[in-house]
Design a protein around this motif. Structure first.
Motif, PDB file in Angstrom:
ATOM      1  N   THR A   1       1.979   2.089   5.038  1.00 17.52           N
ATOM      2  CA  THR A   1       3.041   2.439   5.808  1.00 17.52           C
ATOM      3  C   THR A   1       2.959   3.488   6.533  1.00 17.52           C
ATOM      4  OG1 THR A   1       4.134   1.426   3.879  1.00 17.52           O
ATOM      5  CG2 THR A   1       5.537   2.630   5.634  1.00 17.52           C
TER       6      THR A   1
ATOM      7  N   LYS B   1       6.931  11.185  -5.449  1.00 22.36           N
ATOM      8  CA  LYS B   1       6.547  12.153  -4.542  1.00 22.36           C
ATOM      9  C   LYS B   1       7.932  12.932  -4.037  1.00 22.36           C
ATOM     10  CE  LYS B   1       4.535   8.745  -1.998  1.00 22.36           C
ATOM     11  NZ  LYS B   1       3.535   7.909  -1.319  1.00 22.36           N
TER      12      LYS B   1
ATOM     13  N   MET C   1       7.145   9.360 -12.137  1.00 20.07           N
ATOM     14  CA  MET C   1       6.370  10.452 -11.192  1.00 20.07           C
ATOM     15  C   MET C   1       6.684   9.941  -9.640  1.00 20.07           C
ATOM     16  SD  MET C   1       2.257  10.791 -11.858  1.00 20.07           S
ATOM     17  CE  MET C   1       1.799  11.291 -13.643  1.00 20.07           C
TER      18      MET C   1
ATOM     19  N   GLY D   1       0.926  -1.250  -0.001  1.00 20.44           N
ATOM     20  CA  GLY D   1      -0.267  -0.184   0.142  1.00 20.44           C
ATOM     21  C   GLY D   1       0.790   1.263   0.096  1.00 20.44           C
TER      22      GLY D   1
ATOM     23  N   THR E   1       2.500   4.773   1.036  1.00 16.66           N
ATOM     24  CA  THR E   1       3.341   5.498   2.243  1.00 16.66           C
ATOM     25  C   THR E   1       2.354   7.034   2.277  1.00 16.66           C
ATOM     26  OG1 THR E   1       5.240   4.502   2.048  1.00 16.66           O
ATOM     27  CG2 THR E   1       5.329   6.339   3.307  1.00 16.66           C
TER      28      THR E   1
ATOM     29  N   GLY F   1       4.618  -1.654  -7.597  1.00 15.14           N
ATOM     30  CA  GLY F   1       5.335  -1.258  -8.691  1.00 15.14           C
ATOM     31  C   GLY F   1       6.691  -1.769  -8.697  1.00 15.14           C
TER      32      GLY F   1
ATOM     33  N   VAL G   1       5.100   4.828 -14.182  1.00 11.17           N
ATOM     34  CA  VAL G   1       4.552   6.198 -15.151  1.00 11.17           C
ATOM     35  C   VAL G   1       5.327   7.230 -14.897  1.00 11.17           C
ATOM     36  CG1 VAL G   1       2.469   7.493 -15.474  1.00 11.17           C
ATOM     37  CG2 VAL G   1       2.238   5.064 -14.531  1.00 11.17           C
TER      38      VAL G   1
ATOM     39  N   THR H   1      -0.554   1.159 -10.773  1.00 10.96           N
ATOM     40  CA  THR H   1      -0.317   0.144 -10.042  1.00 10.96           C
ATOM     41  C   THR H   1      -1.338  -0.536  -9.431  1.00 10.96           C
ATOM     42  OG1 THR H   1       2.057   0.738  -9.558  1.00 10.96           O
ATOM     43  CG2 THR H   1       1.231  -0.813  -8.007  1.00 10.96           C
TER      44      THR H   1
ATOM     45  N   ASP I   1       9.709  -0.788  -8.896  1.00 14.94           N
ATOM     46  CA  ASP I   1      10.576  -0.059  -7.898  1.00 14.94           C
ATOM     47  C   ASP I   1      10.396  -0.911  -6.498  1.00 14.94           C
ATOM     48  OD1 ASP I   1       8.185   0.799  -7.167  1.00 14.94           O
ATOM     49  OD2 ASP I   1       8.876   3.145  -6.613  1.00 14.94           O
TER      50      ASP I   1
HETATM   51  N1  5CA Z   1       4.304   1.857   1.385  1.00 12.87           N
HETATM   52  C1  5CA Z   1       5.296   1.337   0.399  1.00 12.87           C
HETATM   53  C2  5CA Z   1       4.890  -0.230   0.009  1.00 12.87           C
HETATM   54  S1  5CA Z   1       5.032  -1.365   1.335  1.00 12.87           S
HETATM   55  C3  5CA Z   1       5.327   2.099  -0.811  1.00 12.87           C
HETATM   56  O1  5CA Z   1       6.131   1.802  -1.670  1.00 12.87           O
HETATM   57  N2  5CA Z   1       4.454   3.450  -0.726  1.00 12.87           N
HETATM   58  S2  5CA Z   1       4.637   4.489  -2.134  1.00 12.87           S
HETATM   59  O2  5CA Z   1       3.225   5.115  -1.767  1.00 12.87           O
HETATM   60  O3  5CA Z   1       5.785   5.003  -2.406  1.00 12.87           O
HETATM   61  O4  5CA Z   1       4.131   3.548  -3.452  1.00 12.87           O
HETATM   62  C4  5CA Z   1       2.816   2.659  -3.371  1.00 12.87           C
HETATM   63  C5  5CA Z   1       2.983   2.114  -4.718  1.00 12.87           C
HETATM   64  O5  5CA Z   1       2.876   2.633  -5.849  1.00 12.87           O
HETATM   65  C6  5CA Z   1       4.029   1.218  -4.844  1.00 12.87           C
HETATM   66  O6  5CA Z   1       3.546  -0.250  -5.512  1.00 12.87           O
HETATM   67  C7  5CA Z   1       4.736   1.706  -5.652  1.00 12.87           C
HETATM   68  O7  5CA Z   1       5.737   1.007  -6.491  1.00 12.87           O
HETATM   69  C8  5CA Z   1       3.799   2.349  -6.994  1.00 12.87           C
HETATM   70  N3  5CA Z   1       4.339   3.653  -7.576  1.00 12.87           N
HETATM   71  C9  5CA Z   1       4.895   4.525  -6.800  1.00 12.87           C
HETATM   72  N4  5CA Z   1       5.421   5.443  -7.729  1.00 12.87           N
HETATM   73  C10 5CA Z   1       4.970   5.086  -9.184  1.00 12.87           C
HETATM   74  C11 5CA Z   1       4.870   5.379 -10.322  1.00 12.87           C
HETATM   75  N5  5CA Z   1       5.529   6.596 -10.801  1.00 12.87           N
HETATM   76  N6  5CA Z   1       4.524   4.395 -11.270  1.00 12.87           N
HETATM   77  C12 5CA Z   1       3.791   3.274 -11.095  1.00 12.87           C
HETATM   78  N7  5CA Z   1       3.592   3.113  -9.835  1.00 12.87           N
HETATM   79  C13 5CA Z   1       4.289   3.620  -8.861  1.00 12.87           C
END
Ligand code: 5CA
Ligand code: ZN
Length: 409
Positions: free
Chosen positions: A83, A289, A287, A44, A46, A246, A280, A58, A248
């Protein structure tokens, strides 16, 4: 934590096909045979900023997984975490001089709204890191007692060398792992670690930061990877069908999670398939944060963009592709939504059985949503050009698009 309300999934006639999906750990397609209850864990958010199109893409991929399984008349047991305590969240709260709990609650609430608007099916268990702490502590104690963890200035690290299967999820070499570890929350350069890649399991309390009672570990807060392992093992058990996120997250997050679970249970892999969605981008860069090059789902909604069009924009890209968000992507999705809505608004039309079979076939084949959209496009074009006499066909198409793609026409 509570999740968000489920939109109804219409039942389609007969049964869909079993899902074949790409597994990062074997770099190949696997046909999953989940039994009557399929089990999936999706990492999920953060919650320190709003849901952007990358997140939505995703979560869209794993929503499709659920829809394919539901269409095979299985139940789905879906778990997702939040998280809700981690460095980036605490750093953002400090930067903006706001309470970290309030920030996490606000952004999680917005995520729920966005997921609801996009018709993403909710998890049955939506679990925050903070509420998982009582389950995390004993796992860290067990890893330490098994000799797989060590202390460094009060912090507790996992020793990657304790896992004979370390590296089997992401299949990267040591140099690549080291680079990614530094980029993605690790601390490979901290002196005193046994292996630079070793991830933290438990961080001793820091001045001015939140901390919890960790029993024999002392006060502190949990590391990132053990959070997802604790939640997944608690709610799904070992050997569940899919862990998703994702691309990453393949390294270090899913690699380390598999390692923790391997030492805890003696089994590999924790998930039968490790499934990763592409990234993406906006203006040529992923993209993110931290970079701030974001298009938020909530901003588009506020501007009056129909969430069904946002969903169609996501579906127009294969989930494993890296792709770029542009205005054109949204314009194309809006135009497609108009065409489809016009096509299903008539009482009759061309036969729809082949279309439903094609959509099922496309999605079961590694979630090929673009091929499913192309099939609906063909039906809609036929309807537009020649119409048809099948009574109820538009209704069948409407229900299939809703059930399989999550798009309400
Ligand atoms: N809380 C952790 C996972 S336990 C985390 O990665 N949070 S997150 O808010 O950074 O990302 C949430 C989900 O969105 C993750 O699966 C991450 O891989 C995905 N994600 C983040 N940025 C992108 C992007 N630019 N394109 C596609 N998926 C993304
Ligand atoms: Zn996770």
């Amino acid at each position: 934590m509570h999740a968000w309300p489920a939109s109804e999934v219409p039942a389609l006639p007969d049964k869909g096909r079993d899902l074949r999906i790409h597994d990062t750990a074997t770099d190949g397609l696997v046909t999953l045979d989940p039994g009557p209850v399929a089990r999936i864990y999706v990492c999920g958010i953060t919650p320190y900023d709003a849901t952007h199109i990358g997140h939505a893409a995703t979560y869209n991929a794993f929503d499709l997984v659920q829809r394919v399984w539901l269409d095979t008349k299985r139940q789905v047991h879906y778990v997702q975490n939040v998280t809700d305590v981690d460095d980036p969240l605490l750093e953002r709260a400090a930067r903006d001089d706001i309470d970290w709990v309030a920030l996490a609650e606000k952004e999680t609430a917005l995520f729920r709204e966005d997921m609801t608007a996009l018709r993403m099916l909710p998890p049955q268990h939506y679990i925050g890191a903070v509420e998982a702490i009582p389950g995390i502590v004993p796992l860290v104690e067990r890893l330490r007692d098994a000799g797989a963890a060590y202390e460094l200035e009060g912090d507790i690290y996992f020793s990657v060398e304790s896992d004979p299967n370390f590296g089997k999820v992401s299949r990267l070499d040591a140099a690549a792992m080291r680079l990614l570890s530094a980029e993605r929350g690790g601390d490979p350069d901290r002196p005193g670690k046994k292996n630079p890649l070793d991830p933290m399991l438990w961080m001793a309390a820091r001045e001015g930061e939140p901390s919890w009672d960790g029993g024999s570990l002392g006060r502190g807060r949990p590391g990132w990877h053990i959070e997802c392992v604790a939640i997944a093992l608690d709610h799904l058990g070992m050997g569940f069908d899919i862990q998703g996120g994702g691309s990453d997250l393949a390294f270090p997050h899913h690699e380390m999670g598999a390692s923790h679970a391997q030492v805890l249970t003696g089994e590999f892999p924790m998930a039968k398939a490790y499934v990763h969605a592409g990234m993406v981008a906006l203006h040529g860069e992923k993209m993110s944060k931290s970079k701030g090059n974001l298009v938020f789902v909530s901003t588009l909604r506020r501007e009056g963009v129909d969430p069904a069009a946002i969903r169609l924009a996501l579906l127009a890209h294969h989930y494993r592709a890296d792709w770029e968000w542009t205005d054109q992507v949204l314009q194309d999705a809006l135009a497609r939504l108009d065409r489809w809505r016009a096509a299903v608004s008539r009482p009759d039309g061309p036969p729809a059985e082949t279309l439903v079979a094609q959509m099922r076939e496309a999605l079961a084949n590694d979630l090929d949503a673009p091929a499913a959209l192309a099939a609906v496009d063909r039906w809609a074009a036929l309807q537009q050009e020649r119409g048809g006499t099948d009574e109820g066909a538009p209704g069948v198409v409407s229900r299939a698009v809703d059930a399989l793609l999550g798009v309400a026409l």
